[in-house]
Scaffold this motif. Sequence first.
Motif, short mmCIF file in Angstrom:
data_model
loop_
_atom_site.label_atom_id
_atom_site.label_comp_id
_atom_site.label_asym_id
_atom_site.label_seq_id
_atom_site.Cartn_x
_atom_site.Cartn_y
_atom_site.Cartn_z
N LEU A 179 -7.59 0.76 -5.06
CA LEU A 179 -7.23 -0.38 -5.89
C LEU A 179 -8.13 -1.58 -5.66
CD1 LEU A 179 -3.32 -0.21 -5.87
CD2 LEU A 179 -4.94 0.71 -7.54
N GLU B 11 -6.76 2.05 -17.49
CA GLU B 11 -6.29 3.43 -17.34
C GLU B 11 -6.97 4.37 -18.34
OE1 GLU B 11 -3.73 4.86 -15.44
OE2 GLU B 11 -3.12 3.08 -14.32
N ARG C 101 -3.56 -3.52 -17.67
CA ARG C 101 -3.66 -2.21 -17.00
C ARG C 101 -4.05 -1.08 -17.93
NH1 ARG C 101 0.68 -4.18 -13.42
NH2 ARG C 101 -0.10 -4.02 -11.27
N PRO D 184 2.92 4.20 -1.61
CA PRO D 184 2.90 4.74 -2.97
C PRO D 184 4.25 4.70 -3.66
CG PRO D 184 2.80 6.51 -1.36
CD PRO D 184 2.71 5.23 -0.58
N THR E 96 0.80 -1.21 0.00
CA THR E 96 0.00 0.00 0.00
C THR E 96 0.84 1.27 0.00
OG1 THR E 96 -0.16 -0.23 2.42
CG2 THR E 96 -2.00 -1.06 1.10
N LYS F 229 -4.87 4.27 -0.85
CA LYS F 229 -4.42 3.46 -1.99
C LYS F 229 -5.10 2.11 -1.98
CE LYS F 229 -0.40 1.29 -4.14
NZ LYS F 229 1.07 1.23 -4.28
N GLN F 230 -5.19 1.48 -0.82
CA GLN F 230 -5.80 0.16 -0.77
C GLN F 230 -7.29 0.22 -1.12
OE1 GLN F 230 -5.97 -2.27 3.01
NE2 GLN F 230 -4.78 -3.67 1.72
N CYS G 192 3.02 1.85 -11.34
CA CYS G 192 3.24 2.87 -10.33
C CYS G 192 1.96 3.67 -10.10
CB CYS G 192 4.39 3.80 -10.74
SG CYS G 192 6.00 2.97 -10.83
N ASP G 193 1.90 4.38 -8.99
CA ASP G 193 0.70 5.13 -8.64
C ASP G 193 0.63 6.49 -9.31
OD1 ASP G 193 -0.34 3.23 -6.57
OD2 ASP G 193 1.61 3.68 -5.69
N ARG H 32 -1.82 5.08 2.76
CA ARG H 32 -1.87 3.65 2.48
C ARG H 32 -3.31 3.14 2.46
NH1 ARG H 32 3.08 2.53 6.73
NH2 ARG H 32 4.51 3.97 5.69
#
Length: 258
Positions: free
Chosen positions: A211, A149, A145, A96, A94, A207-208, A116-117, A204
Amino acid sequence: MTYAFITVAQAGRVTVVTINRPEAHNALNAQAQVELARAFDAFEADDEQWVAVLTGAGPKAFCAGHDLKSPMPLSSADLPPSGFGGITSRLQPTKPVIAAVNGIAMGGGFEIALACDIVVAAQNAAFALPEVRVGLAALGGGVLRLPREIGLKRAMGLMLTGRRLSAAEGLALGFVNEVVETDALAAALRWAEEIIACSPMSVRATKQIALQGLNEPLAAALEAQWAYPAVRRMLDSEDAAEGPAAFAAKRKPDWKGR
């Protein structure tokens, strides 16, 4: 830990990982793959490091993908468990990671950037998944991906032709966050400083949630987010008390990351 094909440096809370094969346009051989996996393992395990920046040595290339002079991976078993570049299959962490893209990001190099983030690119950056032009496919997550995106039709137009994109086109399509004149690394470090001004526990958790939620219907994700490990750690952390206290006292918060 010593490395032959990458360098790792720490600047405060930021870990900078540099692919260091400029003579090969920073293409990755088997040992470079292993070294990147180890570097990101170490970053994830270090509680004092909150953000990572990934870049390539020299002004010409971020990463040209797999070194075609090395044996071609024929299955996922030929790569580190965390995937191409030690990052493309790293789905649980988590913290970045910011890509500082200087020059070309081709094939696996583009796949690394997509993993990458945040992506910061110099004006001379170029992106492509050219595998179809050499009888291969982008199996490091690029084919999976890129449609997420930028949408399926746009992604198909790029993936089925291997067409090259400029940094400005990447910004317009949405997989690049910022384009700078030359120094992508300096810009990426600026982004990193903005992130570490926030609570790492909140970063974190955010981000979790983002995603994990991509894979679930909205109603299910709204309920499930409360049980995500990073969210539980955030809610139980010292930072969760420090943030409101600092706001009420009109002072800068002292984040502990715990």
